[in-house]
Scaffold this motif. Structure first.
Motif, PDB file in Angstrom:
ATOM      1  N   THR A 180       0.842  -1.202   0.000  1.00  0.00           N
ATOM      2  CA  THR A 180       0.000   0.000   0.000  1.00  0.00           C
ATOM      3  C   THR A 180       0.875   1.249   0.000  1.00  0.00           C
ATOM      4  N   GLU A 217       2.308   1.624  -3.544  1.00  0.00           N
ATOM      5  CA  GLU A 217       1.335   2.134  -4.520  1.00  0.00           C
ATOM      6  C   GLU A 217       1.049   3.617  -4.292  1.00  0.00           C
ATOM      7  N   LEU A 218       0.955   4.040  -3.027  1.00  0.00           N
ATOM      8  CA  LEU A 218       0.735   5.462  -2.752  1.00  0.00           C
ATOM      9  C   LEU A 218       1.952   6.294  -3.133  1.00  0.00           C
ATOM     10  N   SER A 219       3.139   5.742  -2.931  1.00  0.00           N
ATOM     11  CA  SER A 219       4.361   6.440  -3.345  1.00  0.00           C
ATOM     12  C   SER A 219       4.410   6.584  -4.860  1.00  0.00           C
ATOM     13  N   LEU A 233       1.753   6.680  -6.801  1.00  0.00           N
ATOM     14  CA  LEU A 233       0.722   7.660  -7.131  1.00  0.00           C
ATOM     15  C   LEU A 233       1.234   9.076  -6.899  1.00  0.00           C
ATOM     16  N   GLN A 234       1.914   9.283  -5.784  1.00  0.00           N
ATOM     17  CA  GLN A 234       2.425  10.615  -5.472  1.00  0.00           C
ATOM     18  C   GLN A 234       3.423  11.077  -6.517  1.00  0.00           C
ATOM     19  N   ASN A 242      10.633   9.029  -0.752  1.00  0.00           N
ATOM     20  CA  ASN A 242       9.804   7.860  -1.035  1.00  0.00           C
ATOM     21  C   ASN A 242      10.574   6.697  -1.659  1.00  0.00           C
ATOM     22  N   VAL A 295       0.671   9.178   3.273  1.00  0.00           N
ATOM     23  CA  VAL A 295      -0.626   9.838   3.084  1.00  0.00           C
ATOM     24  C   VAL A 295      -0.513  11.330   3.347  1.00  0.00           C
ATOM     25  N   LEU A 318       1.427  12.994   0.555  1.00  0.00           N
ATOM     26  CA  LEU A 318       0.607  13.035  -0.654  1.00  0.00           C
ATOM     27  C   LEU A 318      -0.413  14.166  -0.576  1.00  0.00           C
TER      28      LEU A 318
END
Length: 524
Positions: free
Chosen positions: A5, A8-10, A12-13, A82, A474, A477
């Motif tokens: 998770t 994936e957020l990294s 996305l950022q 990240n 989070v 982001l």
């Protein structure tokens, strides 16, 4: 291994910040050369209207440049925040082009842009023109070094893995510098930037002509943008073909996915302009097939075979098994650096170690991976097919649209009938965003099409992320979204303010009365 998770957020950022930053880069590239061309005409003719054109479009360039710098610097901090293991693993290679970019290109551009704005009354015409061209060259040098770094991520040449330091190290800097992928990406990217700059000038000038404002200024601006844009749009298509050919040589999976080519076909392979890819079943539910075309474009021959996705997955399985051998030898070397047998084994198989690391997603002791886990890891080498398939066709379709658009613009400009073609002026205005659509689609194809690799064939993306906690990613982001959204509002406000004022008010002068009467017979 980091939490998926968090990974994936990294991703996305970084994707959001890179896509946002790339809104400014192509316009900077395009406007810098257009401004330099306009000032060159001013120096040669001495006509004040060309000076006002240089000032006006140069001001818009300056706003865009400032936003590009602000977003670009912030974006680079993510490598350490990240993607810390990536920075450790390839910092010696990836950091060199970035450092040279800062020293050689960015400082050149940033230094001379000040002289461009504040040197009009302190420099001679020729001296100021030299400054303007140096700003344009600095912009392109900046893109060159960034794309050398990115090209190495797509095709990692001139480097080897050192088992003693556990890092990739440069073995041939010339190979990194003249990486064929980087060179192809550079010329294709800057040409796309030139199209973007030309369309920007066309759209704003068309808006003025539709309202009967600054007619002489707008027609001359459109004439310059039309000729520049036509040359650039032709270059984009030609150089895009070269970029695709290089990808076919070095990134076969990406090309197969872009074409939704599941099976290996007899040479020369066909082209699929339309398809409904079904990745779960590894087939196209419906497809329109044109024989031979893809083979001729992708290999430039009649007898060179292009492997399909399924064959490439099978090849990946073999490389994963070789990677297991390399990883086991590396563990032996870490336990005993004098173990020459392990060193020789590692040297024979290290090129596939990245494939072995794909198994880390399924188990830590990758040497004991089952056949099912190896098969899963091999399937991970296939990016999402449908998005890449359609994004490529959207990008290519827009590329051919730009050729037709600028060809018409060039014809109308040379016949002095631009302001009579109100339908075309409306088309120009509403086409403003299209170059960005094509450019962002191209960026997604290049970067998303490389997955699951952050460095193609060397380091999996999930393996390169920092060991951050979920709340930290989070929060960062959210912070990036807030900051970049604020910058977007500021950018649009400033650009709109300058455009509404227009070139006359910006230059501080008074423009002779202009009507909507066509300028046929007057020299542009």
């Amino acid at each position: 291994m980091p939490d998926m998770t968090v990974v994936e957020l990294s991703r996305l950022q970084f994707a959001l910040t890179a896509l946002y930053h790339f809104l400014f880069v192509p316009l900077t590239l395009g406007l810098s050369f257009l401004v330099a061309i306009m000032e060159s005409v001013y120096v040669m003719t001495g006509r004040d209207i060309w000076r006002r054109m240089t000032l006006f479009w140069g001001t818009l360039f300056g706003i865009n440049f400032a936003m590009g710098v602000a977003t670009g610097i912030v974006m680079e901090f993510q490598f350490g925040m990240n993607w810390s293991y990536y920075s450790h693993y390839v910092g010696d290679i990836f950091g060199a082009p970035l450092a040279i970019e800062g020293l050689m290109a960015f400082f050149l551009e940033a230094t001379f842009i000040g002289l461009f704005f504040f040197g009009w009354d302190k420099l001679s015409k020729v001296q100021h023109l030299v400054v303007t061209w140096l700003v344009a060259l600095g912009s392109n040098f900046s893109a060159l070094w960034i794309l050398i770094a990115n090209g190495w991520m797509q095709y990692p040449v001139g480097a080897t893995f050192n088992p003693d330091t556990m890092r990739m190290e440069i073995s041939d800097f010339a190979a990194v510098l003249f990486n064929p992928v980087a060179q192809a990406k550079f010329v294709h990217t800057v040409s796309a930037g030139y199209v973007c700059g030309a369309m920007f000038v066309m759209a704003i000038s068309a808006w003025y002509l539709l309202r009967g404002r600054h007619v002489h200024f707008a027609k001359r601006s459109m004439a310059v943008a039309a000729s520049f844009g036509l040359a650039a749009s032709l270059s984009v298509v030609v150089l895009g073909d070269e970029s695709g050919y290089v990808a076919g040589e070095n990134q076969k999976m990406k090309l197969a996915v872009i074409e939704a080519m599941w099976e290996t076909e007899p040479a020369p392979a066909g082209f699929t302009p339309f398809a409904l890819p079904d990745q779960a079943r590894q087939r196209n539910d419906y497809a329109v097939h044109i024989p031979w075309v893809m083979g001729l474009i992708g290999t430039r021959s009649l007898d060179t075979q292009m492997p399909g996705i399924k064959e490439l997955v099978q090849r990946a399985e073999g490389r994963i098994r070789n990677g297991q051998i390399a990883f086991a030898a590396l563990q032996d070397l870490r336990a005993d650096r004098s173990d020459e047998a392990a060193r020789q084994t590692f040297q024979a198989h290290w090129g596939d170690m990245g494939y072995g690391l794909l198994l880390k997603r399924y188990r830590q002791d990758i040497g004991n991976a089952t056949d099912a886990e190896i098969a899963k890891a091999a399937m991970d080498t296939v990016p999402r097919v449908a998005p890449l398939f359609w994004l490529f066709r959207a990008m290519a379709g827009l590329g051919f649209y730009f050729i037709v658009f600028f060809a018409l613009a060039f014809w109308y400009a040379t016949t002095h009938t631009l302001d009579r073609r109100r339908w075309f002026l409306r088309l120009a205005f509403f086409s403003l965003a299209l170059p960005w659509v094509a450019i962002e689609a191209g960026w997604i194809i290049a970067e998303y099409g490389r997955q699951p690799w952050i460095i193609d064939g060397v380091l999996p993306t999930f393996f390169a992320a920092s060991g951050l906690k979920l709340y930290e990613v989070v929060l960062s982001l959210i912070g990036f979204v807030v900051i970049y959204s604020t910058l977007a509002v500021i950018d649009v406000y400033l650009l709109r303010k300058v455009i509404l004022k227009g070139p006359t008010e910006l230059a501080g002068g008074h423009q002779p009365h202009q009507s909507g009467v066509p300028l046929a017979g007057k020299a542009v």
